[in-house]
Design a protein around this motif. Structure first.
Motif, PDB file in Angstrom:
ATOM      1  N   MET A  28      42.991  21.319  47.654  1.00 19.85           N
ATOM      2  CA  MET A  28      41.397  21.524  47.303  1.00 19.85           C
ATOM      3  C   MET A  28      41.047  22.819  47.778  1.00 19.85           C
ATOM      4  SD  MET A  28      38.635  20.009  46.674  1.00 19.85           S
ATOM      5  CE  MET A  28      37.092  20.396  46.704  1.00 19.85           C
ATOM      6  N   GLU A  29      41.288  23.138  48.705  1.00 14.45           N
ATOM      7  CA  GLU A  29      40.883  24.434  49.004  1.00 14.45           C
ATOM      8  C   GLU A  29      41.854  25.806  48.499  1.00 14.45           C
ATOM      9  OE1 GLU A  29      38.838  27.935  50.670  1.00 14.45           O
ATOM     10  OE2 GLU A  29      38.160  25.837  50.764  1.00 14.45           O
ATOM     11  N   ALA A  30      41.276  26.656  47.688  1.00 13.60           N
ATOM     12  CA  ALA A  30      42.100  27.508  47.084  1.00 13.60           C
ATOM     13  C   ALA A  30      42.501  28.768  48.074  1.00 13.60           C
ATOM     14  CB  ALA A  30      41.309  28.198  45.940  1.00 13.60           C
ATOM     15  N   ASP A  31      43.896  29.263  47.848  1.00 14.27           N
ATOM     16  CA  ASP A  31      44.240  30.552  48.513  1.00 14.27           C
ATOM     17  C   ASP A  31      43.750  31.567  47.783  1.00 14.27           C
ATOM     18  OD1 ASP A  31      45.476  32.482  49.906  1.00 14.27           O
ATOM     19  OD2 ASP A  31      47.510  31.660  49.968  1.00 14.27           O
ATOM     20  N   ALA A  32      42.375  31.940  47.980  1.00  9.71           N
ATOM     21  CA  ALA A  32      41.848  33.064  47.144  1.00  9.71           C
ATOM     22  C   ALA A  32      42.358  34.399  47.367  1.00  9.71           C
ATOM     23  CB  ALA A  32      40.369  33.205  47.370  1.00  9.71           C
ATOM     24  N   GLU A  33      42.997  34.633  48.396  1.00 11.29           N
ATOM     25  CA  GLU A  33      43.648  36.040  48.685  1.00 11.29           C
ATOM     26  C   GLU A  33      45.023  36.037  47.690  1.00 11.29           C
ATOM     27  OE1 GLU A  33      44.177  37.701  52.407  1.00 11.29           O
ATOM     28  OE2 GLU A  33      42.026  37.566  53.125  1.00 11.29           O
ATOM     29  N   SER A  34      45.810  34.932  47.854  1.00 13.56           N
ATOM     30  CA  SER A  34      46.968  34.774  47.034  1.00 13.56           C
ATOM     31  C   SER A  34      46.822  34.962  45.438  1.00 13.56           C
ATOM     32  CB  SER A  34      47.671  33.624  47.312  1.00 13.56           C
ATOM     33  OG  SER A  34      48.439  33.719  48.657  1.00 13.56           O
ATOM     34  N   VAL A  35      45.579  34.251  44.806  1.00 14.79           N
ATOM     35  CA  VAL A  35      45.416  34.434  43.588  1.00 14.79           C
ATOM     36  C   VAL A  35      44.878  35.807  43.374  1.00 14.79           C
ATOM     37  CG1 VAL A  35      43.590  33.663  41.941  1.00 14.79           C
ATOM     38  CG2 VAL A  35      44.701  31.891  43.501  1.00 14.79           C
ATOM     39  N   LEU A  36      44.175  36.485  44.057  1.00 12.55           N
ATOM     40  CA  LEU A  36      43.664  37.942  43.899  1.00 12.55           C
ATOM     41  C   LEU A  36      45.005  38.870  43.628  1.00 12.55           C
ATOM     42  CD1 LEU A  36      40.920  38.158  46.108  1.00 12.55           C
ATOM     43  CD2 LEU A  36      40.689  38.843  43.777  1.00 12.55           C
ATOM     44  N   ARG A  37      46.103  38.676  44.641  1.00 12.67           N
ATOM     45  CA  ARG A  37      47.267  39.438  44.410  1.00 12.67           C
ATOM     46  C   ARG A  37      47.992  38.936  43.317  1.00 12.67           C
ATOM     47  NH1 ARG A  37      47.471  37.678  50.172  1.00 12.67           N
ATOM     48  NH2 ARG A  37      46.785  39.421  51.318  1.00 12.67           N
ATOM     49  N   LEU A  38      48.064  37.819  42.604  1.00 11.79           N
ATOM     50  CA  LEU A  38      48.720  37.196  41.698  1.00 11.79           C
ATOM     51  C   LEU A  38      47.986  38.096  40.272  1.00 11.79           C
ATOM     52  CD1 LEU A  38      50.343  35.483  40.038  1.00 11.79           C
ATOM     53  CD2 LEU A  38      48.682  33.811  40.116  1.00 11.79           C
ATOM     54  N   VAL A  39      46.735  37.941  40.144  1.00  8.31           N
ATOM     55  CA  VAL A  39      46.164  38.301  38.830  1.00  8.31           C
ATOM     56  C   VAL A  39      45.651  39.733  38.816  1.00  8.31           C
ATOM     57  CG1 VAL A  39      45.480  36.096  38.507  1.00  8.31           C
ATOM     58  CG2 VAL A  39      43.823  37.896  39.506  1.00  8.31           C
ATOM     59  N   THR A  40      45.800  40.456  39.884  1.00  6.29           N
ATOM     60  CA  THR A  40      45.269  41.840  39.908  1.00  6.29           C
ATOM     61  C   THR A  40      46.414  42.959  39.262  1.00  6.29           C
ATOM     62  OG1 THR A  40      43.979  41.474  41.728  1.00  6.29           O
ATOM     63  CG2 THR A  40      44.077  43.766  41.110  1.00  6.29           C
ATOM     64  N   LEU A 280      39.236  36.696  35.026  1.00  4.02           N
ATOM     65  CA  LEU A 280      39.605  35.759  33.881  1.00  4.02           C
ATOM     66  C   LEU A 280      40.527  36.635  32.864  1.00  4.02           C
ATOM     67  CD1 LEU A 280      37.523  33.328  32.070  1.00  4.02           C
ATOM     68  CD2 LEU A 280      39.125  34.382  30.923  1.00  4.02           C
ATOM     69  N   SER A 281      39.961  37.754  32.465  1.00  2.00           N
ATOM     70  CA  SER A 281      40.833  38.374  31.366  1.00  2.00           C
ATOM     71  C   SER A 281      42.256  39.176  31.968  1.00  2.00           C
ATOM     72  CB  SER A 281      39.900  39.762  30.898  1.00  2.00           C
ATOM     73  OG  SER A 281      39.844  40.839  32.045  1.00  2.00           O
ATOM     74  N   TRP A 282      42.084  39.377  33.306  1.00  2.00           N
ATOM     75  CA  TRP A 282      43.450  39.861  33.932  1.00  2.00           C
ATOM     76  C   TRP A 282      44.428  38.556  33.895  1.00  2.00           C
ATOM     77  CZ3 TRP A 282      41.495  43.253  38.523  1.00  2.00           C
ATOM     78  CH2 TRP A 282      41.061  44.361  38.095  1.00  2.00           C
ATOM     79  N   ALA A 283      43.753  37.395  34.446  1.00  2.00           N
ATOM     80  CA  ALA A 283      44.823  36.112  34.279  1.00  2.00           C
ATOM     81  C   ALA A 283      45.423  35.973  32.834  1.00  2.00           C
ATOM     82  CB  ALA A 283      43.925  34.881  34.785  1.00  2.00           C
ATOM     83  N   GLN A 284      44.458  35.954  32.007  1.00  2.00           N
ATOM     84  CA  GLN A 284      44.906  35.693  30.684  1.00  2.00           C
ATOM     85  C   GLN A 284      46.118  36.527  30.218  1.00  2.00           C
ATOM     86  OE1 GLN A 284      41.691  35.525  27.671  1.00  2.00           O
ATOM     87  NE2 GLN A 284      42.649  33.749  27.032  1.00  2.00           N
ATOM     88  N   GLN A 285      45.801  37.957  30.663  1.00  2.00           N
ATOM     89  CA  GLN A 285      46.770  38.851  30.391  1.00  2.00           C
ATOM     90  C   GLN A 285      48.211  38.587  30.900  1.00  2.00           C
ATOM     91  OE1 GLN A 285      46.954  43.314  31.669  1.00  2.00           O
ATOM     92  NE2 GLN A 285      45.304  43.210  29.934  1.00  2.00           N
ATOM     93  N   LEU A 286      48.083  38.326  32.187  1.00  2.00           N
ATOM     94  CA  LEU A 286      49.330  37.903  33.019  1.00  2.00           C
ATOM     95  C   LEU A 286      49.997  36.687  32.421  1.00  2.00           C
ATOM     96  CD1 LEU A 286      51.012  37.868  35.481  1.00  2.00           C
ATOM     97  CD2 LEU A 286      49.442  36.334  36.741  1.00  2.00           C
ATOM     98  N   ILE A 287      49.226  35.546  32.025  1.00  2.00           N
ATOM     99  CA  ILE A 287      50.011  34.457  31.362  1.00  2.00           C
ATOM    100  C   ILE A 287      50.530  34.443  30.286  1.00  2.00           C
ATOM    101  CG2 ILE A 287      49.279  32.121  30.648  1.00  2.00           C
ATOM    102  CD1 ILE A 287      47.298  32.047  33.309  1.00  2.00           C
ATOM    103  N   SER A 288      49.644  35.256  29.375  1.00  2.00           N
ATOM    104  CA  SER A 288      50.257  35.640  27.872  1.00  2.00           C
ATOM    105  C   SER A 288      51.369  36.227  27.862  1.00  2.00           C
ATOM    106  CB  SER A 288      49.176  36.237  27.117  1.00  2.00           C
ATOM    107  OG  SER A 288      48.825  37.723  27.676  1.00  2.00           O
TER     108      SER A 288
END
Length: 344
Positions: A28-40, A280-288
């Protein structure tokens, strides 16, 4: 080579990111810092201008010039390469005066400028406005629709046409401010479009719940209600702003509860909308680039933006206390992201 969620990827992204456990998405609680490291993305000298994001804000009229500026400049401060603002002719000189970094297009029209026009002339003006935005559309990674848009009927009509055009080109868009007023009254604009993100505050959320679900806000079952609201128009992503930000696309619900600031100065929602667009655009770029990654880019973008804004607000408040302004928070965006995801 780096490994993300069990998938081998190249090193275009933060060198500090590590294998992320499944609980990142399921908890439920997101690990925001890990997500930031993932997509940046890392600052790679081989990349060229535009690859780190091209964002466009649709908004800005003679009454409201601060909101589109806050959204657009926040995108640049986080790391987007180019940030455009499509606004009315009255708003353009003001927004340009705020910063030479923004590309400002004075193309939108309000009703008072065409009040003497016939219906055919009004239609021609609308086609011209949408055409001016449309010739740029394929270049953009994400739009932000609504900051400083106002509620002028003709301006809202043009914004609705721009939303439909973005859908045609499969361009993601974030809807905030008066854009939410438009969507509330024309929910079909986002119906069935998974690349749409809505970012309502408490009052905007209340009106959406009343309109779409035909009931009142239920704080006791906030997560379930948010999921239902997101699912109703076909799986858009909704970031419900509050003490804890709640995020859902109708399938999962995430929370970001990092402490931010007790200072509630206006404009923080504009920072958030611009931030969501970039992440969002960075996440799309990563996933694509990695088909085996199954994460939803809109969810990741919302988590990252919410987490960073809260970190920046906390830092700004520590420096300025009661005098903290939105511009102070914007100045802390880069420092906050650098702390979590160093550029080198």
């Amino acid at each position: 080579m780096a490994t993300v969620l069990g998938t081998t990827t190249n090193a275009l992204y933060c060198s500090s990111r590590i294998h992320l456990p499944n609980k990142l998405i399921r908890a439920m609680e997101a690990d925001a810092e890990s997500v930031l490291r993932l997509v940046t993305p890392s600052l790679d000298p081989k990349r060229h201008k535009g690859q780190a994001g091209k964002i466009a804000v649709i908004g800005g009229c003679r009454e409201y010039t601060g909101a589109p500026y806050f959204a657009a400049i926040s995108a640049l401060k986080i790391g987007a390469d180019l940030s455009h603002v499509f606004c009315t002719k009255d708003a353009a000189p003001v927004i340009k005066s705020y910063s030479p970094e923004l590309i400002v297009h004075p193309v939108l029209e309000e009703s008072y400028t065409i009040s003497h026009f016939s219906e055919e002339e009004r239609r021609q003006v609308q086609e011209k406005v949408v055409g001016e935005v449309g010739r740029w559309m394929e270049r953009f990674d994400c739009l932000v629709i609504g900051p400083g848009l106002g509620r002028d009927p003709f301006l809202l009509e043009c914004a609705s046409k721009i939303m439909l055009l973005a859908r045609k080109f499969n361009v993601p868009f974030v809807v905030d401010g008066d854009g939410l007023f438009l969507v509330k009254n024309s929910i079909d604009l986002v119906n069935g479009y998974p690349l749409a993100v809505l970012t309502p505050n408490v009052n905007e959320y209340k009106r959406l719940v009343q309109k779409v679900l035909n009931c009142e806000v239920d704080e006791q079952n906030a997560e379930d209600q948010l999921s239902s609201l997101a699912k109703q128009p076909g799986g858009v992503t909704i970031l419900r702003k509050g003490k804890s930000d709640l995020i859902s696309n109708g399938e999962i619900v995430k929370s970001v509860s990092i402490y931010g600031s007790p200072r509630r100065c206006g404009g923080q929602g504009d920072i958030l909308s611009g931030s969501v667009a970039v992440f969002l655009s960075w996440a799309q770029q990563l996933i694509s680039g990695h088909e085996s990654l199954s994460e939803n880019p809109t969810i990741l973008g919302c988590i990252a933006a919410s987490g960073l804004l809260r970190k920046a607000a906390s830092l700004a408040f520590a420096k300025h206390k009661r005098s903290t302004l939105t511009s102070d928070i914007i100045e802390c965006l880069g420092e906050s992201l650098e702390y979590i995801c160093p550029a080198s």
